[in-house]
Design a protein around this motif. Structure first.
Motif, PDB file in Angstrom:
ATOM      1  N   TYR A  59       0.455  -1.624   0.111  1.00  0.00           N
ATOM      2  CA  TYR A  59      -0.077   0.668   0.357  1.00  0.00           C
ATOM      3  C   TYR A  59       0.875   1.231   0.399  1.00  0.00           C
ATOM      4  CZ  TYR A  59      -3.546  -3.190   0.982  1.00  0.00           C
ATOM      5  OH  TYR A  59      -4.292  -4.532   1.431  1.00  0.00           O
ATOM      6  N   ASN A  60       1.605   1.262   0.532  1.00  0.00           N
ATOM      7  CA  ASN A  60       2.909   1.860   1.045  1.00  0.00           C
ATOM      8  C   ASN A  60       4.113   2.338  -0.519  1.00  0.00           C
ATOM      9  OD1 ASN A  60       1.239   4.244   2.707  1.00  0.00           O
ATOM     10  ND2 ASN A  60       1.973   1.847   4.196  1.00  0.00           N
ATOM     11  N   TRP A  74       9.892   0.915   8.934  1.00  0.00           N
ATOM     12  CA  TRP A  74       8.860   1.824   9.238  1.00  0.00           C
ATOM     13  C   TRP A  74       9.195   2.926   9.182  1.00  0.00           C
ATOM     14  CZ3 TRP A  74       7.867  -1.133  15.021  1.00  0.00           C
ATOM     15  CH2 TRP A  74       7.053  -2.047  14.499  1.00  0.00           C
ATOM     16  N   ASN A  75      10.261   3.656   9.803  1.00  0.00           N
ATOM     17  CA  ASN A  75      10.758   4.749   9.524  1.00  0.00           C
ATOM     18  C   ASN A  75      10.361   5.177   8.144  1.00  0.00           C
ATOM     19  OD1 ASN A  75      11.530   5.099  12.113  1.00  0.00           O
ATOM     20  ND2 ASN A  75      14.071   3.853  11.582  1.00  0.00           N
ATOM     21  N   GLN A  76      10.358   4.303   7.436  1.00  0.00           N
ATOM     22  CA  GLN A  76      10.355   5.296   5.709  1.00  0.00           C
ATOM     23  C   GLN A  76       8.590   4.789   5.308  1.00  0.00           C
ATOM     24  OE1 GLN A  76      12.766   4.503   2.636  1.00  0.00           O
ATOM     25  NE2 GLN A  76      14.366   3.628   3.815  1.00  0.00           N
ATOM     26  N   GLY A  77       7.933   4.645   6.403  1.00  0.00           N
ATOM     27  CA  GLY A  77       6.928   4.695   6.431  1.00  0.00           C
ATOM     28  C   GLY A  77       5.381   3.277   6.133  1.00  0.00           C
ATOM     29  N   ALA A  78       6.109   2.804   6.050  1.00  0.00           N
ATOM     30  CA  ALA A  78       6.058   0.877   6.333  1.00  0.00           C
ATOM     31  C   ALA A  78       4.738   1.385   7.461  1.00  0.00           C
ATOM     32  CB  ALA A  78       6.509  -0.142   6.131  1.00  0.00           C
ATOM     33  N   GLN A  79       3.979   0.462   7.123  1.00  0.00           N
ATOM     34  CA  GLN A  79       2.956  -0.248   7.678  1.00  0.00           C
ATOM     35  C   GLN A  79       2.944  -1.279   8.414  1.00  0.00           C
ATOM     36  OE1 GLN A  79       0.720   2.025  10.475  1.00  0.00           O
ATOM     37  NE2 GLN A  79       1.990   3.838   9.117  1.00  0.00           N
ATOM     38  N   ARG A  80       3.169  -1.878   9.576  1.00  0.00           N
ATOM     39  CA  ARG A  80       3.461  -4.018   9.837  1.00  0.00           C
ATOM     40  C   ARG A  80       2.556  -4.212  10.016  1.00  0.00           C
ATOM     41  NH1 ARG A  80       7.238  -5.802  13.586  1.00  0.00           N
ATOM     42  NH2 ARG A  80       6.678  -7.894  14.007  1.00  0.00           N
ATOM     43  N   GLY A  81       0.878  -3.796   9.559  1.00  0.00           N
ATOM     44  CA  GLY A  81      -0.465  -5.171   9.580  1.00  0.00           C
ATOM     45  C   GLY A  81      -0.052  -4.903   8.012  1.00  0.00           C
ATOM     46  N   ASN A  82       0.347  -4.082   6.716  1.00  0.00           N
ATOM     47  CA  ASN A  82       0.561  -4.430   5.546  1.00  0.00           C
ATOM     48  C   ASN A  82       1.758  -4.668   4.979  1.00  0.00           C
ATOM     49  OD1 ASN A  82      -1.832  -2.305   5.429  1.00  0.00           O
ATOM     50  ND2 ASN A  82      -0.206  -0.397   4.904  1.00  0.00           N
TER      51      ASN A  82
END
Length: 210
Positions: free
Chosen positions: A56-57, A99-107
């Motif tokens: 998604y990201n 995460w630092n670059q904008g990823a979401q763990r649930g994705n």
């Protein structure tokens, strides 16, 4: 059954497109995260690589690591051993940077590769112990199960080396297999394995002065 003409053409065009994007090569102990079109590549023997992506990201990441221990007992869950904790640390570095670059763990979704049985500790030939490649395969599967990250696809184990190409545009991974004993990957991983064991043993004998 072979690919259709259309599938073959699409695959060929995609390989050509790799030349238009940044190519990153990672080595044992390294990882790379990107939020752009990039091709991440590495050469694996007994080591494993986790290819993670947030579809998604549009963030991707890949690592290259080897659990380091002189004995891998089959009776213990790999993630609870000292070697397993090293693997967890490697995975956390990769995930935290995503995460630092904008990823979401649930994705997050995962693909995993490597773990060929090309490095064999002396005890590995008995029925009570894993080979190096086997324990790396077991670890990466256990990790994704414990963290509830879907393992979408994998090519693990066996006795071959692998060249991995992780393409960020559509999260595809192209794998080229080779006879591991005929390439320098064996010597390189032996050196990395021994160095990692030495570093781990040194850290275990350090005395804290309060």
């Amino acid at each position: 059954m072979g690919n259709s003409y259309e599938e073959s053409c699409t695959r060929g065009m995609r390989i050509q497109n790799w030349k238009n994007h940044k190519r990153i090569t990672i080595f044992p102990g390294e990882y790379y995260v990107a939020h752009e079109d990039v091709l991440i590549t590495t050469l694996l023997g007994s080591c494993v690589s986790a290819c993670l992506y947030d579809p998604y990201n549009k963030i991707v990441g890949m690592n290259h690591f080897l659990l380091s221990s002189r004995r891998y007992a089959k009776s213990l869950p790999v993630c609870t051993t000292d070697a397993g904790r090293y693997g967890i640390h490697s995975m956390e570095l990769l995930i935290n940077e995503m995460w630092n670059q904008g990823a979401q763990r649930g994705n997050l979704k995962a693909k995993a590769f490597g773990g060929g049985s090309i490095l064999k500790p002396a005890d590995a030939f008995t029925s009570n112990f894993f080979t190096v490649g086997e324990v790396n395969v077991r670890f990466i599967i256990e990790f994704f199960q414990n963290e509830k990250i879907p393992l979408v696809s994998s090519d693990l184990g066996g006795t071959v080396g692998r060249v991995i190409n992780f393409y960020s545009e559509d999260f595809s991974v192209y794998v080229r297999k080779m006879v591991a004993k005929s390439v320098s990957v064996v010597k390189r991983e032996e050196q990395y394995w021994e160095k990692s064991i030495q570093k781990q043993e040194e850290s275990e004998t350090q005395i804290d002065l309060w």
